[in-house]
Design a protein around this motif. Structure first.
Motif, PDB file in Angstrom:
ATOM      1  N   SER A 255      13.043   1.381  -4.630  1.00  0.00           N
ATOM      2  CA  SER A 255      13.636   0.470  -5.190  1.00  0.00           C
ATOM      3  C   SER A 255      15.205   0.754  -5.362  1.00  0.00           C
ATOM      4  O   SER A 255      15.382   1.135  -6.355  1.00  0.00           O
ATOM      5  N   PRO A 256      15.806   1.088  -4.113  1.00  0.00           N
ATOM      6  CA  PRO A 256      17.178   1.452  -4.028  1.00  0.00           C
ATOM      7  C   PRO A 256      18.183   0.551  -4.467  1.00  0.00           C
ATOM      8  O   PRO A 256      17.910  -0.603  -4.626  1.00  0.00           O
ATOM      9  N   GLN A 257      19.373   0.856  -4.832  1.00  0.00           N
ATOM     10  CA  GLN A 257      20.501   0.178  -5.149  1.00  0.00           C
ATOM     11  C   GLN A 257      20.855  -0.700  -3.693  1.00  0.00           C
ATOM     12  O   GLN A 257      21.199  -1.991  -3.980  1.00  0.00           O
ATOM     13  N   LEU A 258      20.584  -0.268  -2.650  1.00  0.00           N
ATOM     14  CA  LEU A 258      20.925  -1.015  -1.226  1.00  0.00           C
ATOM     15  C   LEU A 258      19.914  -0.348  -0.171  1.00  0.00           C
ATOM     16  O   LEU A 258      19.633   0.625  -0.197  1.00  0.00           O
ATOM     17  N   TYR A 259      19.266  -1.635   0.145  1.00  0.00           N
ATOM     18  CA  TYR A 259      18.368  -1.416   1.464  1.00  0.00           C
ATOM     19  C   TYR A 259      18.503  -2.350   2.574  1.00  0.00           C
ATOM     20  O   TYR A 259      18.853  -3.531   2.501  1.00  0.00           O
ATOM     21  N   ILE A 260      18.897  -1.410   3.713  1.00  0.00           N
ATOM     22  CA  ILE A 260      19.260  -2.158   4.938  1.00  0.00           C
ATOM     23  C   ILE A 260      18.079  -2.076   5.719  1.00  0.00           C
ATOM     24  O   ILE A 260      17.696  -1.053   6.143  1.00  0.00           O
ATOM     25  N   ALA A 261      17.601  -3.269   6.222  1.00  0.00           N
ATOM     26  CA  ALA A 261      16.454  -3.429   7.229  1.00  0.00           C
ATOM     27  C   ALA A 261      16.923  -3.583   8.722  1.00  0.00           C
ATOM     28  O   ALA A 261      17.683  -4.659   8.885  1.00  0.00           O
ATOM     29  N   LEU A 262      16.858  -2.861   9.530  1.00  0.00           N
ATOM     30  CA  LEU A 262      17.134  -3.061  11.000  1.00  0.00           C
ATOM     31  C   LEU A 262      16.269  -3.253  12.059  1.00  0.00           C
ATOM     32  O   LEU A 262      15.163  -2.368  11.949  1.00  0.00           O
ATOM     33  N   GLY A 263      15.984  -4.554  12.277  1.00  0.00           N
ATOM     34  CA  GLY A 263      14.926  -4.841  13.389  1.00  0.00           C
ATOM     35  C   GLY A 263      13.798  -4.786  12.843  1.00  0.00           C
ATOM     36  O   GLY A 263      12.579  -4.597  13.344  1.00  0.00           O
ATOM     37  N   ILE A 264      13.422  -5.202  11.640  1.00  0.00           N
ATOM     38  CA  ILE A 264      12.465  -5.401  10.746  1.00  0.00           C
ATOM     39  C   ILE A 264      12.234  -6.854  10.524  1.00  0.00           C
ATOM     40  O   ILE A 264      12.784  -7.429   9.670  1.00  0.00           O
ATOM     41  N   SER A 265      10.902  -7.248  11.017  1.00  0.00           N
ATOM     42  CA  SER A 265      10.648  -8.641  10.775  1.00  0.00           C
ATOM     43  C   SER A 265      10.200  -9.216   9.382  1.00  0.00           C
ATOM     44  O   SER A 265      10.783 -10.289   8.961  1.00  0.00           O
ATOM     45  N   GLY A 266       9.518  -8.163   8.523  1.00  0.00           N
ATOM     46  CA  GLY A 266       9.266  -8.667   7.113  1.00  0.00           C
ATOM     47  C   GLY A 266       7.994  -8.990   6.844  1.00  0.00           C
ATOM     48  O   GLY A 266       7.701  -9.921   6.135  1.00  0.00           O
ATOM     49  N   ALA A 267       7.100  -8.263   7.625  1.00  0.00           N
ATOM     50  CA  ALA A 267       5.752  -8.463   7.244  1.00  0.00           C
ATOM     51  C   ALA A 267       5.454  -8.320   5.584  1.00  0.00           C
ATOM     52  O   ALA A 267       5.978  -7.245   5.022  1.00  0.00           O
ATOM     53  N   ILE A 268       4.522  -9.090   5.078  1.00  0.00           N
ATOM     54  CA  ILE A 268       4.287  -8.886   3.499  1.00  0.00           C
ATOM     55  C   ILE A 268       3.908  -7.405   3.316  1.00  0.00           C
ATOM     56  O   ILE A 268       4.327  -7.232   2.028  1.00  0.00           O
ATOM     57  N   GLN A 269       3.465  -6.661   4.144  1.00  0.00           N
ATOM     58  CA  GLN A 269       3.002  -5.253   3.722  1.00  0.00           C
ATOM     59  C   GLN A 269       4.326  -4.633   3.436  1.00  0.00           C
ATOM     60  O   GLN A 269       4.202  -3.602   2.691  1.00  0.00           O
ATOM     61  N   HIS A 270       5.398  -4.757   4.389  1.00  0.00           N
ATOM     62  CA  HIS A 270       6.622  -3.953   4.316  1.00  0.00           C
ATOM     63  C   HIS A 270       7.304  -4.587   3.090  1.00  0.00           C
ATOM     64  O   HIS A 270       7.923  -3.682   2.381  1.00  0.00           O
ATOM     65  N   LEU A 271       7.468  -5.759   2.918  1.00  0.00           N
ATOM     66  CA  LEU A 271       8.160  -6.226   1.617  1.00  0.00           C
ATOM     67  C   LEU A 271       7.591  -5.822   0.385  1.00  0.00           C
ATOM     68  O   LEU A 271       8.336  -5.722  -0.514  1.00  0.00           O
TER      69      LEU A 271
END
Length: 321
Positions: A255-271
């Motif tokens: 739970s950082p101040q800034l999270y940058i996702a590169l090339g991640i589709s966003g499956a619910i398990q990752h979210l």
């Protein structure tokens, strides 16, 4: 005010940031009381930093064999502290070990258990993200001493210096037949980056990175921002990056101040493992990627074109500022 027990996460010499977050959360309920489990002398080394972050008392649960067993000594120590003076609650960091400690303690005490809290109010009501991030709920323990695990990064540490009292707890001998003994230790490769769960900035790569070599752009951006590197399960399963850096439901929650996702589709398990980040930036060439719906800022484009430009811009601004 009643005590609120906080299990101290440490390496023997240094208190981990997640503990300072727990102390800040504990002050909403009462007086933070830090429980240090370790070899003799550990509490004395850590007491000053704990006092600076608001601990009003330190329980020293020390023995020569405390570091030889997994989980059990910490459960024993917390149980002893609870039996000595029933606290308003027990707070533990929601790490792999912390969840097991909390579950075993709740079973011993016949108390209610709340896991993966992202907020906590003065009445003891906890906010949780459940079912893989699908729902936000508010819960409260109604039986026994509340045992609560708190997601790392959910609270900001707050310096609150004061006097601290030290109390000793005599740990019972651990039964080798009923506990897992540590037979060997192997140091994980250390680097200059902050720990994944303690970093204010996390840059993660996913399947879209394409190969292990592709993670170089992820690492360069993380280093420019002074952050940690993460990875999605797809990237880890493909062998692009080591498993200990996985973010998600079956990895680490951040739970950082800034999270940058590169090339991640966003499956619910990752979210489920990162959606409580304060600001989320996503770069994906698929305009329909689910993570773009969650992101505060979304960029539809090739990460290998976008990330290097962002790295250069960050480096340039740091050079002049």
């Amino acid at each position: 005010m009643p005590d609120v027990l906080v299990l101290v996460d440490h390496d023997g010499e240094r208190v981990h940031k997640s503990t300072y977050e727990l102390l800040a959360a504990a002050r909403r309920l009462g007086d933070p009381a830090a429980v240090v489990v370790g070899a003799p002398g550990t509490a004395a080394r850590l007491k000053e930093s704990l006092a600076r972050q608001g601990a009003t008392s330190v329980y020293a649960a020390e023995s020569a064999e405390a570091g030889e067993f997994l989980v059990t000594p910490a459960v024993d120590a917390l149980e002893l502290a609870v039996r000595e003076a029933p606290p308003a609650a027990v707070l533990v960091s929601a790490t792999t070990d912390g969840r097991e400690v909390a579950a075993r303690l709740a079973a011993r005490l016949d108390s209610g258990l709340l896991i993966d809290a992202v907020d906590l109010d003065s009445s003891g009501v906890v906010t949780q993200i459940v079912f893989g991030g699908s729902y936000t709920v508010r819960s409260q323990v109604t039986h026994g001493v509340p045992v609560i695990t708190v997601r790392p990064g959910a609270f900001e540490p707050e310096e609150h210096p004061g006097e601290v009292a030290e109390r000793a707890l005599t740990l019972p001998a651990t039964d080798p037949a009923a506990s897992a003994r540590i037979t060997a230790r192997r140091a994980a490769p250390a680097g200059d980056r902050p720990g994944l769960t303690e970093a204010a900035v996390v840059v993660s790569g996913g399947r879209g990175v394409g190969a292990a070599d592709g993670f170089k752009v992820v690492e360069e951006l993380a280093d420019a921002l002074g952050g940690a590197v993460g990875a999605s399960r797809a990237a880890v399963d493909a062998g692009y990056y080591p498993h200990q850096f996985q973010v998600g439901q079956t990895g680490k929650s951040v739970s950082p101040q800034l999270y940058i996702a590169l090339g991640i589709s966003g499956a619910i398990q990752h979210l489920a493992g990162m959606q409580t980040s304060k600001t989320i930036v996503a770069v994906n060439k698929d305009p329909e990627a689910p993570i773009l719906d969650l992101a505060d800022y979304g960029v539809v484009g090739d990460l290998f074109a976008v990330a290097p430009q962002l790295t250069q811009e960050v480096a340039a601004r740091r050079a002049v500022g």
